[in-house]
Write a protein that holds these residues in place. Structure first.
Motif, PDB file in Angstrom:
ATOM      1  N   SER A  88     -11.881  28.655  16.349  1.00  0.00           N
ATOM      2  CA  SER A  88     -11.931  27.423  15.565  1.00  0.00           C
ATOM      3  C   SER A  88     -11.196  26.294  16.280  1.00  0.00           C
ATOM      4  N   ASP A  89     -11.432  25.086  15.814  1.00  0.00           N
ATOM      5  CA  ASP A  89     -10.700  23.928  16.344  1.00  0.00           C
ATOM      6  C   ASP A  89      -9.201  24.122  16.155  1.00  0.00           C
ATOM      7  N   LEU A  90      -8.805  24.644  15.009  1.00  0.00           N
ATOM      8  CA  LEU A  90      -7.388  24.856  14.718  1.00  0.00           C
ATOM      9  C   LEU A  90      -6.779  25.857  15.699  1.00  0.00           C
ATOM     10  N   GLU A  91      -7.447  26.992  15.902  1.00  0.00           N
ATOM     11  CA  GLU A  91      -6.946  27.994  16.853  1.00  0.00           C
ATOM     12  C   GLU A  91      -6.846  27.395  18.255  1.00  0.00           C
ATOM     13  N   HIS A  92      -7.874  26.672  18.628  1.00  0.00           N
ATOM     14  CA  HIS A  92      -7.924  26.040  19.947  1.00  0.00           C
ATOM     15  C   HIS A  92      -6.771  25.060  20.116  1.00  0.00           C
ATOM     16  N   ASN A  93      -6.599  24.183  19.153  1.00  0.00           N
ATOM     17  CA  ASN A  93      -5.561  23.155  19.259  1.00  0.00           C
ATOM     18  C   ASN A  93      -4.158  23.760  19.298  1.00  0.00           C
ATOM     19  N   GLU A  94      -3.916  24.768  18.487  1.00  0.00           N
ATOM     20  CA  GLU A  94      -2.597  25.413  18.485  1.00  0.00           C
ATOM     21  C   GLU A  94      -2.299  26.073  19.827  1.00  0.00           C
ATOM     22  N   MET A  95      -3.282  26.771  20.369  1.00  0.00           N
ATOM     23  CA  MET A  95      -3.087  27.442  21.651  1.00  0.00           C
ATOM     24  C   MET A  95      -2.934  26.426  22.772  1.00  0.00           C
ATOM     25  N   LYS A  96      -3.715  25.363  22.733  1.00  0.00           N
ATOM     26  CA  LYS A  96      -3.642  24.338  23.782  1.00  0.00           C
ATOM     27  C   LYS A  96      -2.296  23.618  23.758  1.00  0.00           C
ATOM     28  N   GLU A  97      -1.742  23.418  22.580  1.00  0.00           N
ATOM     29  CA  GLU A  97      -0.428  22.774  22.486  1.00  0.00           C
ATOM     30  C   GLU A  97       0.635  23.651  23.145  1.00  0.00           C
ATOM     31  N   ASP A  98       0.632  24.924  22.816  1.00  0.00           N
ATOM     32  CA  ASP A  98       1.582  25.860  23.432  1.00  0.00           C
ATOM     33  C   ASP A  98       1.371  25.941  24.937  1.00  0.00           C
ATOM     34  N   LEU A  99       0.127  26.016  25.339  1.00  0.00           N
ATOM     35  CA  LEU A  99      -0.191  26.120  26.761  1.00  0.00           C
ATOM     36  C   LEU A  99       0.233  24.862  27.512  1.00  0.00           C
ATOM     37  N   GLY A 100       0.072  23.706  26.882  1.00  0.00           N
ATOM     38  CA  GLY A 100       0.499  22.451  27.501  1.00  0.00           C
ATOM     39  C   GLY A 100       1.987  22.447  27.815  1.00  0.00           C
ATOM     40  N   GLU A 101       2.781  22.969  26.895  1.00  0.00           N
ATOM     41  CA  GLU A 101       4.232  23.061  27.122  1.00  0.00           C
ATOM     42  C   GLU A 101       4.529  23.986  28.296  1.00  0.00           C
ATOM     43  N   ILE A 102       3.825  25.101  28.368  1.00  0.00           N
ATOM     44  CA  ILE A 102       4.026  26.064  29.448  1.00  0.00           C
ATOM     45  C   ILE A 102       3.623  25.452  30.791  1.00  0.00           C
ATOM     46  N   LEU A 103       2.495  24.764  30.820  1.00  0.00           N
ATOM     47  CA  LEU A 103       2.055  24.110  32.049  1.00  0.00           C
ATOM     48  C   LEU A 103       3.092  23.107  32.551  1.00  0.00           C
ATOM     49  N   LYS A 104       3.636  22.310  31.643  1.00  0.00           N
ATOM     50  CA  LYS A 104       4.647  21.313  32.028  1.00  0.00           C
ATOM     51  C   LYS A 104       5.901  21.991  32.566  1.00  0.00           C
ATOM     52  N   LEU A 105       6.346  23.041  31.882  1.00  0.00           N
ATOM     53  CA  LEU A 105       7.549  23.753  32.324  1.00  0.00           C
ATOM     54  C   LEU A 105       7.353  24.398  33.693  1.00  0.00           C
ATOM     55  N   LEU A 106       6.240  25.086  33.864  1.00  0.00           N
ATOM     56  CA  LEU A 106       5.977  25.729  35.150  1.00  0.00           C
ATOM     57  C   LEU A 106       5.906  24.703  36.274  1.00  0.00           C
ATOM     58  N   THR A 107       5.223  23.602  36.035  1.00  0.00           N
ATOM     59  CA  THR A 107       5.108  22.549  37.039  1.00  0.00           C
ATOM     60  C   THR A 107       6.479  22.000  37.411  1.00  0.00           C
ATOM     61  N   LYS A 108       7.305  21.743  36.413  1.00  0.00           N
ATOM     62  CA  LYS A 108       8.655  21.215  36.651  1.00  0.00           C
ATOM     63  C   LYS A 108       9.518  22.212  37.423  1.00  0.00           C
ATOM     64  N   ILE A 109       9.479  23.473  37.025  1.00  0.00           N
ATOM     65  CA  ILE A 109      10.277  24.501  37.706  1.00  0.00           C
ATOM     66  C   ILE A 109       9.851  24.642  39.163  1.00  0.00           C
ATOM     67  N   ILE A 110       8.555  24.642  39.408  1.00  0.00           N
ATOM     68  CA  ILE A 110       8.042  24.776  40.778  1.00  0.00           C
ATOM     69  C   ILE A 110       8.463  23.569  41.626  1.00  0.00           C
ATOM     70  N   LYS A 111       8.276  22.362  41.084  1.00  0.00           N
ATOM     71  CA  LYS A 111       8.652  21.154  41.835  1.00  0.00           C
ATOM     72  C   LYS A 111      10.146  21.139  42.129  1.00  0.00           C
ATOM     73  N   THR A 112      10.955  21.471  41.137  1.00  0.00           N
ATOM     74  CA  THR A 112      12.401  21.488  41.329  1.00  0.00           C
ATOM     75  C   THR A 112      12.790  22.531  42.362  1.00  0.00           C
ATOM     76  N   SER A 113      12.189  23.690  42.290  1.00  0.00           N
ATOM     77  CA  SER A 113      12.510  24.769  43.235  1.00  0.00           C
ATOM     78  C   SER A 113      12.112  24.415  44.665  1.00  0.00           C
ATOM     79  N   LYS A 114      11.034  23.676  44.831  1.00  0.00           N
ATOM     80  CA  LYS A 114      10.598  23.273  46.161  1.00  0.00           C
ATOM     81  C   LYS A 114      11.505  22.193  46.757  1.00  0.00           C
ATOM     82  N   SER A 115      12.123  21.396  45.885  1.00  0.00           N
ATOM     83  CA  SER A 115      12.921  20.266  46.385  1.00  0.00           C
ATOM     84  C   SER A 115      14.371  20.617  46.659  1.00  0.00           C
ATOM     85  N   THR A 116      14.807  21.794  46.238  1.00  0.00           N
ATOM     86  CA  THR A 116      16.224  22.146  46.453  1.00  0.00           C
ATOM     87  C   THR A 116      16.415  23.070  47.625  1.00  0.00           C
TER      88      THR A 116
END
Length: 116
Positions: A88-116
């Motif tokens: 459903s749209d609801l299931e999709h939106n809830e999962m995408k919101e959680d996934l968006g947070e994970i994508l941002k965190l992973l991207t930030k951790i990777i960038k930070t780890s590469k720069s130090t």
């Protein structure tokens, strides 16, 4: 000891993915796409866990980079399942919101780890 935010979020997301998978196979009798979703949806949590025991910074970055790729693949499967009316749209939106947070965190951790 400091909380591992990405570890916690990816584990909780994996649990949600497993429950969504069970729902899809029980209610919709769909077995191919949902199997792809559960595989990629839980892989990032396992990779984050693996990264905790990385042998080097390069190994740490590599494991999280693969996790980021798995997150992007999960995003694809969620969109496909929604557009083909398996979730459903609801299931999709809830999962995408959680996934968006994970994508941002992973991207930030990777960038930070590469720069130090």
């Amino acid at each position: 000891m400091k909380e591992n935010v990405i570890g916690t979020k990816t584990f909780k997301f994996s649990v949600k993915i497993v429950n969504l998978y069970k729902s899809i196979i029980d209610q919709k009798k769909e077995f191919v796409l949902s199997r792809q979703l559960v595989r990629s949806g839980t892989a990032k949590g396992a990779l984050v866990r693996e990264s905790e025991q990385a042998e080097s910074r390069a190994d740490f970055i590599h494991k999280l980079s693969i996790g980021l790729k798995e997150a992007n693949e999960t995003d694809y499967w969620l969109d496909l399942l929604k557009e083909s009316d398996y979730i459903s749209d609801l299931e999709h939106n809830e999962m995408k919101e959680d996934l968006g947070e994970i994508l941002k965190l992973l991207t930030k951790i990777i960038k930070t780890s590469k720069s130090t």
